[in-house]
Design a protein around this motif. Structure first.
Motif, PDB file in Angstrom:
ATOM      1  N   MET A 211      -0.031  -6.133  13.581  1.00  0.00           N
ATOM      2  CA  MET A 211       1.022  -5.887  12.623  1.00  0.00           C
ATOM      3  C   MET A 211       0.838  -4.567  11.897  1.00  0.00           C
ATOM      4  N   LYS A 212       1.909  -3.837  11.723  1.00  0.00           N
ATOM      5  CA  LYS A 212       1.853  -2.603  10.936  1.00  0.00           C
ATOM      6  C   LYS A 212       2.959  -2.601   9.905  1.00  0.00           C
ATOM      7  N   ILE A 213       2.634  -2.092   8.747  1.00  0.00           N
ATOM      8  CA  ILE A 213       3.614  -1.989   7.680  1.00  0.00           C
ATOM      9  C   ILE A 213       4.245  -0.604   7.759  1.00  0.00           C
TER      10      ILE A 213
ATOM     11  N   GLN B 200       4.931  -7.020  -2.800  1.00  0.00           N
ATOM     12  CA  GLN B 200       3.668  -6.645  -3.411  1.00  0.00           C
ATOM     13  C   GLN B 200       3.288  -5.211  -3.028  1.00  0.00           C
ATOM     14  N   LEU B 201       3.400  -4.922  -1.743  1.00  0.00           N
ATOM     15  CA  LEU B 201       3.072  -3.581  -1.247  1.00  0.00           C
ATOM     16  C   LEU B 201       4.058  -2.552  -1.809  1.00  0.00           C
ATOM     17  N   ASN B 202       5.331  -2.924  -1.945  1.00  0.00           N
ATOM     18  CA  ASN B 202       6.316  -2.008  -2.544  1.00  0.00           C
ATOM     19  C   ASN B 202       5.861  -1.545  -3.920  1.00  0.00           C
ATOM     20  N   GLY B 203       5.383  -2.498  -4.716  1.00  0.00           N
ATOM     21  CA  GLY B 203       4.943  -2.157  -6.061  1.00  0.00           C
ATOM     22  C   GLY B 203       3.692  -1.301  -6.024  1.00  0.00           C
ATOM     23  N   ARG B 204       2.735  -1.723  -5.221  1.00  0.00           N
ATOM     24  CA  ARG B 204       1.447  -1.051  -5.164  1.00  0.00           C
ATOM     25  C   ARG B 204       1.560   0.384  -4.648  1.00  0.00           C
ATOM     26  N   TYR B 205       2.370   0.578  -3.612  1.00  0.00           N
ATOM     27  CA  TYR B 205       2.461   1.888  -2.976  1.00  0.00           C
ATOM     28  C   TYR B 205       3.767   2.618  -3.318  1.00  0.00           C
ATOM     29  N   ARG B 206       4.525   2.075  -4.267  1.00  0.00           N
ATOM     30  CA  ARG B 206       5.814   2.671  -4.668  1.00  0.00           C
ATOM     31  C   ARG B 206       6.634   3.069  -3.445  1.00  0.00           C
TER      32      ARG B 206
END
Lengths: 217, 217
Positions: A211-213, B200-206
């Protein structure tokens, strides 16, 4: 770093052990039986003789003496195995990589453990440890195939930011792996459950899915 | 195809409606209030005037008359909205895209609905429909930004393989989207929960994170 692996004889533990040794760490493959751990080590060295100096074997107690310990046992013994070695583990980073899954017909389904995740269960069993959840989505075979980089992101979560950062560094050193900070340990619920989807895709597309984001530079 | 959207006035429903109209479908943006749907349509046409002939608005009953219906309401009204229109929906493909999430402090956490997923809840509410879960992981803003392709896979699951295949065709026509068959509807549990990790990743990595599966050619 000296890294111990509980359940270092299963597919995930063996592959991760080999991979971590290949990037320079000393790895103690642990097992309930130190003889099974010896066997696993022997098998790994047939394929990867260059790891001889950095791969050790022992019982889980020997693995628990290491600076950082990874729990790669079956999911339903992860917390009890950690608890058995609570004294030796106190204050250390403990990495939980297990997924609670069950096969129903030809499908894999996630089981939601009472505390929401295997990682949360482990954290409750060894409250003095800093539990970090990681490595759930890496296909074991690719992980153990040291000749090739891994084409997958590694989602990492935990309640101790310094511990998450240290595990992220460990992951970043594995060729092809990108560590991503997925927040608090509560996120392990969704991360662990998602492994069922990857196994599902493996069966459907006869592959080993990772999986990759997207959207993170 | 004529596609209706329940909750076509929220961010996900509006963006998906615009995107589906942009690839040639006629889309009926539905809402509890037909006037709110008119407003949403007007707003979309300011940015995308070329969609005028293919975007309609109406109440949810009007959307329910379409060949295929997408439920883009908030997760806790997905099943009840479907049930309100059970007669009109009978026999049709109903696409569930909602995720049951809650914000706890600065984290998003998945809620596990009693039947395991929003999609399973919808299927139970309208047993004569063929429910397919899809579109959970697409960032709404990218989805609605018609000038750019989307860089994300779309995991699709459902208990009716023909319905999954038809939704897969719909997805494949969206530039940059790859449909992946993720098996039975039970897999919606993990797919929906995983959206919490992306937020969660959206917030963390803007950023606005999406997801791609590796290992599938």
């Amino acid at each position: 770093m000296r890294i111990g692996i509980f359940g270092g004889t299963g597919p995930a533990g063996t592959s991760l052990g080999a991979r971590l040794a290949s990037i320079g760490h000393v790895v103690v493959l642990g097992s309930r039986s130190k003889y099974r751990a010896m066997e696993s080590r022997d098998r790994l060295l047939v394929v990867n003789p260059e790891l001889a100096d950095r791969l050790e074997s022992g019982d889980n107690a020997a693995a628990a003496e290491c600076e950082l310990v990874v729990i790669a046992t079956p999911w339903d013994s992860a917390a009890t195995t950690a608890q058995d070695h609570a004294e030796a583990l106190a204050g250390k980073i403990v990495v939980s990589m297990a997924n609670a899954l069950v096969r129903v017909g030809h499908e894999f389904q996630p089981l939601v453990p009472p505390r929401g995740s295997v990682a949360a269960h482990v954290q409750a069993a060894v409250p003095r440890c800093r539990v970090v959840a990681a490595f759930h989505h890496l296909p074991a075979k690719e992980l153990g195939n040291l000749g090739s980089p891994i084409d997958s992101d590694v989602l990492i979560c935990g309640d101790d930011p310094a511990a998450v950062a240290q595990v992220s560094e460990l992951v970043a050193a594995i060729p092809g792996c990108r560590p991503l900070d997925a927040g608090e340990l509560s996120n392990a619920t969704a991360i662990e459950a998602f492994t069922a989807v990857l196994l599902q895709l493996n069966g459907r597309y006869r592959t080993r899915a990772g999986m990759k984001i997207t959207g993170i530079a």
